[in-house]
Design an enzyme around this catalytic site. Structure first.
Site, short mmCIF file in Angstrom:
data_model
loop_
_atom_site.label_atom_id
_atom_site.label_comp_id
_atom_site.label_asym_id
_atom_site.label_seq_id
_atom_site.Cartn_x
_atom_site.Cartn_y
_atom_site.Cartn_z
N GLU A 156 33.51 37.30 44.02
CA GLU A 156 33.82 36.15 43.15
C GLU A 156 35.17 35.55 43.53
O GLU A 156 36.20 36.18 43.34
CB GLU A 156 33.87 36.59 41.68
N HIS B 48 30.27 34.11 44.71
CA HIS B 48 30.21 33.35 43.46
C HIS B 48 31.62 32.88 43.10
O HIS B 48 32.59 33.21 43.76
CB HIS B 48 29.64 34.22 42.33
ZN LIG Z 1 27.69 32.22 40.29
#
Ligand SMILES: [Zn+2]
Length: 238
Positions: free
Chosen positions: A215, A160
């Site tokens: 992330e 992400h």
């Molecule tokens: Zn995301």
């Protein structure tokens, strides 16, 4: 590095594991041979996170499918990627749609894509999504859960953007977390402040599949490749 047609990838087998709400093929890249998988790498569940999809594509070009036991899905949400939206074509945030015990009805709000980090405060969470009419209502969610149930990856890494951290869920081998965190200089943490009911990682954790939510930061592709590809390449080759 040898030259080949831009769409070709060395040793990877492409399989359509479903269709999006808008009918776009959902594609998984599988390693050569029929042996068990070492893991599943996914990206772009949020269509505004195209940078993660581009990063994964570069990874597929660097690691031949003959030299890994990982399955890779570069784009979980092609409708959103094509539209430049977080949500799929039905306005659903797929990462709030999974059939985990945490799923909640009612709209959710996130930050507008590309928001200045300095005004990334709760009052500015104006990007509205549906979690779906019920848990697991979306074809993308159904296809992904069915794929996981079929291949049973021992580990999932879900990319992400843009929080710049690794969120550890379940029994992830410490050397895997440490390898990725060390290579990229990212903090790894087991607690997370955000409220993400019905998330993919909730569903995975509840069924006993360990998962890292990885992330990346907002940055240009050269910087992202330099920072994140070495660790991800080592992971795929391990
Ligand atoms: Zn995301």
């Amino acid at each position: 590095m040898s030259a080949r047609l831009g769409s070709e990838l060395d040793g990877w087998r492409v399989e359509e594991y479903g269709r999006s709400r808008d009918g776009v093929p959902l594609r998984v890249f599988l390693p050569e041979g029929d042996g068990p998988l070492a893991g599943l790498l996914t990206a772009a569940q949020h269509g505004e996170e195209a940078d993660a999809a581009l990063l994964v594509r570069r990874l597929l070009e660097r690691v031949p499918g003959t030299e890994t036991r990982w399955a890779v899905i570069p784009v979980l949400n092609p409708d959103g990627l094509l539209a430049g939206t977080r949500q799929n074509a039905a306005g659903v945030d797929l990462n709030r749609n999974f059939p985990a015990s945490t799923w909640e009805p009612g709209e959710t709000f996130t930050y507008p894509p590309g928001i200045d980090p300095e005004i990334r405060v709760v009052a500015n969470r104006t990007n509205r999504s549906s979690p779906g009419t019920h848990a697991g209502s979306e074809p993308e969610t159904q296809a992904l859960t069915a794929f996981v149930e079929r291949v049973e990856p021992p580990l999932v890494v879900d990319l992400h953007s843009p929080l710049e951290l690794i969120f550890v869920r379940g029994d992830v081998p410490p050397e895997v977390t440490g390898g990725l965190a060390g290579a990229a200089g990212l903090p790894a943490q087991e607690e997370f402040d955000g409220h993400c009911p019905g998330a993919f990682d909730d569903w995975l954790a509840e069924r006993g599949t360990p998962v890292l939510v990885y992330e990346i930061e907002h940055a240009g592709l050269p910087a992202l490749c330099k920072r994140h590809l070495p660790g991800l390449e080592a992971l795929l080759r391990s």
